[in-house]
Design an enzyme around this catalytic site. Structure first.
Site, mmCIF file in Angstrom:
data_model
loop_
_atom_site.group_PDB
_atom_site.id
_atom_site.type_symbol
_atom_site.label_atom_id
_atom_site.label_comp_id
_atom_site.label_asym_id
_atom_site.label_seq_id
_atom_site.Cartn_x
_atom_site.Cartn_y
_atom_site.Cartn_z
ATOM 1 N N LYS A 284 -9.647 -3.001 -0.998
ATOM 2 C CA LYS A 284 -9.558 -2.330 -2.294
ATOM 3 C C LYS A 284 -10.512 -3.031 -3.274
ATOM 4 O O LYS A 284 -11.216 -2.549 -3.955
ATOM 5 C CB LYS A 284 -8.105 -2.498 -3.019
ATOM 6 C CG LYS A 284 -6.993 -1.329 -2.423
ATOM 7 C CD LYS A 284 -5.679 -1.885 -2.693
ATOM 8 C CE LYS A 284 -4.679 -0.964 -2.187
ATOM 9 N NZ LYS A 284 -3.526 -1.345 -2.500
ATOM 10 N N GLN B 206 0.667 -6.042 -4.915
ATOM 11 C CA GLN B 206 0.822 -5.589 -3.725
ATOM 12 C C GLN B 206 2.261 -5.721 -3.062
ATOM 13 O O GLN B 206 2.935 -6.866 -3.037
ATOM 14 C CB GLN B 206 -0.375 -6.455 -2.745
ATOM 15 C CG GLN B 206 -0.725 -5.506 -1.283
ATOM 16 C CD GLN B 206 -1.098 -4.388 -1.342
ATOM 17 O OE1 GLN B 206 -1.606 -3.882 -2.158
ATOM 18 N NE2 GLN B 206 -1.102 -3.609 -0.271
ATOM 19 N N ASP C 49 -0.756 1.561 -9.959
ATOM 20 C CA ASP C 49 0.250 1.974 -8.871
ATOM 21 C C ASP C 49 1.102 3.109 -9.191
ATOM 22 O O ASP C 49 1.732 3.837 -8.317
ATOM 23 C CB ASP C 49 0.957 0.913 -8.286
ATOM 24 C CG ASP C 49 0.593 -0.031 -7.042
ATOM 25 O OD1 ASP C 49 -0.357 0.959 -6.299
ATOM 26 O OD2 ASP C 49 0.668 -1.077 -6.841
HETATM 27 N N1 L34 Z 1 1.486 -2.162 -4.646
HETATM 28 N N2 L34 Z 1 1.341 -2.010 -2.579
HETATM 29 C C1 L34 Z 1 1.274 -1.730 -3.523
HETATM 30 N N3 L34 Z 1 0.298 -0.325 -3.565
HETATM 31 C C2 L34 Z 1 -0.106 0.300 -2.500
HETATM 32 O O1 L34 Z 1 -0.673 1.440 -2.701
HETATM 33 C C3 L34 Z 1 0.529 -0.231 -1.284
HETATM 34 N N4 L34 Z 1 0.094 0.373 -0.271
HETATM 35 C C4 L34 Z 1 0.766 0.051 0.915
HETATM 36 C C5 L34 Z 1 1.090 -1.262 1.172
HETATM 37 N N5 L34 Z 1 1.532 -1.874 -0.128
HETATM 38 C C6 L34 Z 1 1.041 -1.542 -1.158
HETATM 39 C C7 L34 Z 1 -1.307 0.267 0.338
HETATM 40 O O2 L34 Z 1 -2.315 0.184 -0.361
HETATM 41 C C8 L34 Z 1 -0.126 0.589 2.097
HETATM 42 N N6 L34 Z 1 -1.357 0.690 1.552
HETATM 43 C C9 L34 Z 1 -2.670 1.017 2.220
HETATM 44 C C10 L34 Z 1 -3.823 0.946 1.824
HETATM 45 C C11 L34 Z 1 -5.051 1.423 2.662
HETATM 46 C C12 L34 Z 1 -4.821 1.485 3.810
HETATM 47 C C13 L34 Z 1 -3.456 1.712 4.398
HETATM 48 C C14 L34 Z 1 -2.526 1.384 3.670
HETATM 49 C C15 L34 Z 1 -6.131 1.803 4.654
HETATM 50 O O3 L34 Z 1 -7.237 1.770 4.253
HETATM 51 N N7 L34 Z 1 -6.007 2.270 5.720
HETATM 52 C C16 L34 Z 1 -7.168 2.592 6.556
HETATM 53 C C17 L34 Z 1 -7.339 1.519 7.615
HETATM 54 C C18 L34 Z 1 -6.154 1.394 8.597
HETATM 55 C C19 L34 Z 1 -6.251 0.104 9.378
HETATM 56 O O4 L34 Z 1 -7.343 0.012 10.126
HETATM 57 O O5 L34 Z 1 -5.314 -0.881 9.201
HETATM 58 C C20 L34 Z 1 -6.881 3.942 7.552
HETATM 59 O O6 L34 Z 1 -7.957 4.465 7.951
HETATM 60 O O7 L34 Z 1 -5.814 4.449 7.468
#
Ligand code: L34
Length: 290
Positions: free
Chosen positions: A49, A93, A116
């Protein structure tokens, strides 16, 4: 079968936001991340992020606390951020350690900085279909994926598997909303649902957000359904350098051939979560300039 490319769609959204940020005058939008502990997934997501924010010209700051942080310290820090006019967005987070109530922390964030969309005011606004609601990033991203892939939701059966505050409940609210991107007939299923397979087979749009690798198997999916896989699960894989790989809640190889469209993991919903956070941060900034 169409593969819904979350990387490409999020890139297009990020480019739109980047252009809008570049045209702003004065100090840039600023978001502060709060991370408690060193959970590797949280470190990775918050890092991602911050990287994306920087690329868009959005300022981000990171405050970390040890697992042992007290409720008073954490809430006190949020109060400081709430009072700081240079902070437009605040994101704590998840998950937080067990001794801290996530609900209390989320509710402490000022509603206008709650990028969020987790606090009670914004969940309430979403429920009221108030356009000023900040909407949780992952479900907002799901709606964007459907819309930008030309998937009609109006009148369709949507089944959301999972009832979390972060994904399941807001996804269901968005899909049922009286709006061109909603108007679906929505079922929320979960771990206690009787005959989950039969419920899922009713879905024209199936959103899997329950956090169990491969739970959704081919027999649970109607021919021609659109499947959105929100799961991010680590499974051991000795052939990978890290010793694991990321899989969704859907048994992708078996399910994909039956689908009209499906999101992959990674590269589906995940990048959209990050893009929608940037969008919410820009809206928070604009609201606070007004
Ligand atoms: N407060 N907590 C708060 N806000 C959120 O919006 C989140 N979340 C979840 C966990 N806790 C949080 C996230 O940001 C899950 N999450 C999140 C963010 C980004 C990705 C996945 C989950 C992401 O970028 N995924 C990529 C890479 C996956 C990898 O290689 O691990 C994808 O292509 O899915």
């Amino acid at each position: 079968m169409e593969l819904i490319d979350g990387n490409a769609i999020s890139r297009a959204i990020l480019d739109e936001i980047k252009a809008e940020v570049a045209a702003l005058s004065g100090p840039p939008p600023s978001v502060t991340f709060v991370r408690v502990g060193e959970d590797p997934a949280s470190v990775f997501y918050v890092g991602k992020k911050q990287k994306v924010a920087a690329e868009l010209g959005i300022e981000s700051r990171l405050q970390t606390f040890p697992e042992s942080v007290t409720r008073e310290e954490l809430l006190g820090f949020i109060d400081q951020l709430n009072a700081d006019p240079g902070v437009h967005g605040i994101l704590v987070q998840a998950p937080l350690p067990d001794h801290i109530s996530e609900r209390e922390v989320f509710n402490r964030v000022h509603p206008d900085k709650d990028v969020d969309g987790f606090n009670a005011t914004n969940v309430g606004r979403l429920c009221q279909e108030d356009p000023s609601a900040f909407v949780s990033c992952t479900p907002a991203g799901i709606i964007e994926l459907l819309q930008r892939s030309g998937v009609e939701t109006s009148g369709k059966n949507a089944v959301v598997v999972g009832r979390s505050l972060i994904v399941g409940k807001p996804a269901a609210l968005l899909l049922v909303m009286k709006a061109a991107t909603g108007n679906a007939t929505v079922t929320i299923a979960h771990s206690r649902t009787d005959d989950l397979a039969a419920v899922c087979r009713q879905a024209d749009i199936l959103v899997a957000a329950i956090g169990r690798a491969g739970l959704i198997t081919a027999d649970m999916v109607k021919e021609g359904a659109v499947v959105i896989d929100v799961g991010i699960n680590r499974v051991d894989d000795a052939t990978k350098k890290k010793g694991y790989r990321i899989v969704g809640d859907v048994d992708f190889d078996a399910v994909a051939p039956k689908c009209r469209a499906i999101t992959p993991v990674p590269g589906g919903v995940g990048p959209m979560t990050v893009a929608m956070l940037m969008k919410n941060t820009l809206s928070a900034y604009k609201r606070q300039q007004a």
